[in-house]
Design a protein around this motif. Sequence first.
Motif, PDB file in Angstrom:
ATOM      1  N   LYS A  76       0.868  -1.178   0.000  1.00 49.41           N
ATOM      2  CA  LYS A  76       0.000   0.000   0.000  1.00 49.41           C
ATOM      3  C   LYS A  76       0.905   1.229   0.000  1.00 49.41           C
ATOM      4  O   LYS A  76       1.990   1.216   0.582  1.00 49.41           O
ATOM      5  CB  LYS A  76      -0.900  -0.001   1.232  1.00 49.41           C
ATOM      6  N   SER A  77       0.465   2.288  -0.666  1.00 45.90           N
ATOM      7  CA  SER A  77       1.272   3.494  -0.716  1.00 45.90           C
ATOM      8  C   SER A  77       0.406   4.710  -0.448  1.00 45.90           C
ATOM      9  O   SER A  77      -0.807   4.687  -0.664  1.00 45.90           O
ATOM     10  CB  SER A  77       1.966   3.632  -2.076  1.00 45.90           C
ATOM     11  N   ARG A  78       1.031   5.759   0.046  1.00 41.08           N
ATOM     12  CA  ARG A  78       0.322   7.010   0.274  1.00 41.08           C
ATOM     13  C   ARG A  78       1.257   8.169  -0.039  1.00 41.08           C
ATOM     14  O   ARG A  78       2.470   8.057   0.068  1.00 41.08           O
ATOM     15  CB  ARG A  78      -0.182   7.138   1.703  1.00 41.08           C
ATOM     16  N   ILE A  79       0.651   9.282  -0.438  1.00 41.67           N
ATOM     17  CA  ILE A  79       1.444  10.469  -0.688  1.00 41.67           C
ATOM     18  C   ILE A  79       1.573  11.251   0.617  1.00 41.67           C
ATOM     19  O   ILE A  79       0.752  11.120   1.534  1.00 41.67           O
ATOM     20  CB  ILE A  79       0.822  11.357  -1.795  1.00 41.67           C
ATOM     21  N   ALA A  80       2.622  12.045   0.704  1.00 40.05           N
ATOM     22  CA  ALA A  80       2.821  12.910   1.867  1.00 40.05           C
ATOM     23  C   ALA A  80       3.653  14.114   1.456  1.00 40.05           C
ATOM     24  O   ALA A  80       4.455  14.028   0.518  1.00 40.05           O
ATOM     25  CB  ALA A  80       3.510  12.158   2.998  1.00 40.05           C
ATOM     26  N   MET A  81       3.442  15.191   2.155  1.00 42.51           N
ATOM     27  CA  MET A  81       4.219  16.415   1.932  1.00 42.51           C
ATOM     28  C   MET A  81       4.832  16.865   3.251  1.00 42.51           C
ATOM     29  O   MET A  81       6.029  16.818   3.441  1.00 42.51           O
ATOM     30  CB  MET A  81       3.329  17.487   1.313  1.00 42.51           C
ATOM     31  N   GLU A  82       3.952  17.289   4.173  1.00 41.60           N
ATOM     32  CA  GLU A  82       4.428  17.738   5.478  1.00 41.60           C
ATOM     33  C   GLU A  82       3.885  16.894   6.630  1.00 41.60           C
ATOM     34  O   GLU A  82       4.308  17.084   7.774  1.00 41.60           O
ATOM     35  CB  GLU A  82       4.030  19.204   5.709  1.00 41.60           C
ATOM     36  N   ASP A  83       2.958  15.974   6.352  1.00 39.26           N
ATOM     37  CA  ASP A  83       2.319  15.231   7.442  1.00 39.26           C
ATOM     38  C   ASP A  83       3.324  14.543   8.353  1.00 39.26           C
ATOM     39  O   ASP A  83       3.189  14.578   9.586  1.00 39.26           O
ATOM     40  CB  ASP A  83       1.353  14.174   6.881  1.00 39.26           C
ATOM     41  N   PHE A  84       4.324  13.889   7.773  1.00 41.65           N
ATOM     42  CA  PHE A  84       5.265  13.135   8.610  1.00 41.65           C
ATOM     43  C   PHE A  84       6.073  14.074   9.504  1.00 41.65           C
ATOM     44  O   PHE A  84       6.414  13.738  10.633  1.00 41.65           O
ATOM     45  CB  PHE A  84       6.171  12.243   7.762  1.00 41.65           C
ATOM     46  N   ARG A  85       6.357  15.259   8.999  1.00 41.00           N
ATOM     47  CA  ARG A  85       7.071  16.234   9.825  1.00 41.00           C
ATOM     48  C   ARG A  85       6.176  16.760  10.945  1.00 41.00           C
ATOM     49  O   ARG A  85       6.592  16.872  12.105  1.00 41.00           O
ATOM     50  CB  ARG A  85       7.565  17.397   8.959  1.00 41.00           C
ATOM     51  N   THR A  86       4.935  17.078  10.594  1.00 41.45           N
ATOM     52  CA  THR A  86       3.987  17.578  11.602  1.00 41.45           C
ATOM     53  C   THR A  86       3.772  16.551  12.703  1.00 41.45           C
ATOM     54  O   THR A  86       3.829  16.871  13.900  1.00 41.45           O
ATOM     55  CB  THR A  86       2.641  17.929  10.943  1.00 41.45           C
ATOM     56  N   ASP A  87       3.532  15.295  12.313  1.00 37.20           N
ATOM     57  CA  ASP A  87       3.274  14.232  13.291  1.00 37.20           C
ATOM     58  C   ASP A  87       4.431  14.082  14.273  1.00 37.20           C
ATOM     59  O   ASP A  87       4.232  13.926  15.483  1.00 37.20           O
ATOM     60  CB  ASP A  87       3.026  12.901  12.579  1.00 37.20           C
ATOM     61  N   TYR A  88       5.639  14.116  13.750  1.00 38.75           N
ATOM     62  CA  TYR A  88       6.788  13.864  14.623  1.00 38.75           C
ATOM     63  C   TYR A  88       7.224  15.110  15.392  1.00 38.75           C
ATOM     64  O   TYR A  88       7.840  14.998  16.449  1.00 38.75           O
ATOM     65  CB  TYR A  88       7.943  13.258  13.814  1.00 38.75           C
ATOM     66  N   SER A  89       6.890  16.288  14.904  1.00 34.89           N
ATOM     67  CA  SER A  89       7.113  17.494  15.690  1.00 34.89           C
ATOM     68  C   SER A  89       6.188  17.491  16.908  1.00 34.89           C
ATOM     69  O   SER A  89       6.590  17.853  18.021  1.00 34.89           O
ATOM     70  CB  SER A  89       6.858  18.741  14.838  1.00 34.89           C
ATOM     71  N   LEU A  90       4.933  17.072  16.699  1.00 40.08           N
ATOM     72  CA  LEU A  90       3.994  16.957  17.816  1.00 40.08           C
ATOM     73  C   LEU A  90       4.450  15.881  18.802  1.00 40.08           C
ATOM     74  O   LEU A  90       4.378  16.064  20.027  1.00 40.08           O
ATOM     75  CB  LEU A  90       2.587  16.631  17.295  1.00 40.08           C
ATOM     76  N   PHE A  91       4.933  14.754  18.281  1.00 42.88           N
ATOM     77  CA  PHE A  91       5.433  13.680  19.141  1.00 42.88           C
ATOM     78  C   PHE A  91       6.624  14.170  19.963  1.00 42.88           C
ATOM     79  O   PHE A  91       6.787  13.805  21.134  1.00 42.88           O
ATOM     80  CB  PHE A  91       5.827  12.484  18.285  1.00 42.88           C
ATOM     81  N   SER A  92       7.465  15.003  19.368  1.00 46.22           N
ATOM     82  CA  SER A  92       8.647  15.512  20.064  1.00 46.22           C
ATOM     83  C   SER A  92       8.276  16.193  21.371  1.00 46.22           C
ATOM     84  O   SER A  92       9.016  16.114  22.364  1.00 46.22           O
ATOM     85  CB  SER A  92       9.401  16.488  19.155  1.00 46.22           C
TER      86      SER A  92
END
Length: 373
Positions: A103-119
């Motif tokens: 399965k594949s998905r596109i991303a632009m900033e989501d992965f950065r946003t998610d991990y900034s919040l996790f930080s």
Amino acid sequence: MNPSAPASATAIDQARQKLDAHTVETVAWHFHESTGCPFWLEKKAKLKFDPLTEIHCFEDLKKFDPFEDEWLRGGPVTRWVPKGLVGKPVYVFETGGTTGIPKSRIAMEDFRTDYSLFSDTLPDKYFPPGSNWLMLGPSGPRRLRLAVEHLAQHRGGICFCIDLDPRWVIKLIKKGWMEHLKEYKKHCIDQAISILGAGHDVKCMFGTPKLIEALCLELEERGTTLGEMGITGIFSGGTEFTPQWTKFCVEELFGGPPEESGIYMTPTYGNTLMGLACSELVTKDNGYKITYHAPQPRAVIEVVDFDDTDRLVDFGETGRVKLTTLTPEFFVPGFLERDEGEREPPCEQYPWDGVSGVRPFSRLADSTTVGVY
């Protein structure tokens, strides 16, 4: 504040209101002709309702049929790019490919946003800002590699990665080539130890449970420990993250809880579609129980009845994990995960439902190869 204390009725109500508003906004974005993605605009013509006028809250997403696995397999992946984001650099992330075509998905900033919040959830005492990181996990077209690298950079450090292909691990397991599997795992651990011993001042790391255990045992063989190598903070995830393993890891491999060993580990539950669900505090006092909460309102986890997937099970009961993703980049309503677990109540830190005991969905477990996770 006691993060794991029960959430107040006011906090739960406010979180629900925020989720409802976010749901309406996200659906409007993905189904409007000027901003929506080709996939959802095409689906819109076949729906029996109008998402722009008939979605008023999160519960209304039940009007959609369950999201189908196959929609994420194959291309063109550009059908998922919203018109409102055309022109922005696009990443494509794939799942591990345990069940056929990935399965594949596109991303632009989501992965950065998610991990900034996790930080924001990481204690600076054990994850010192400015520290360098080791990424002991899958490389290649996986969201996790870039996400951990961003996490390190967001906290002011540099990320060192190993080379690990989980698809090769899965093939080795399916072929029964266990000697090859053992050597491949050793190859990955050797890479990690080379980085840790190279003077890069690595204090933090990501690792899957199997790889953390293998690393600790190999270091023991070499007469040293993870703590002596400089590690103080570990972020980990995977369906093999159980209370039993956590107890063994903390008490035997690390040498005790953080105040004794100097090593703090936080479990997480995440994937390519959801992002990252954080755990409540895991300690000996609560039997090392691991309860995850999704990053609402960007993603929602529900624990639903195995046969009636629109019905939530009661707190403490077992059900299948259902995921909804709600970001401007990606909209996925009611995706039935290949996991099951127990529904947990909202807590003070996360005033919405959680899930504990996450494990492969029992009705599909025989066809799932877990690999390095």
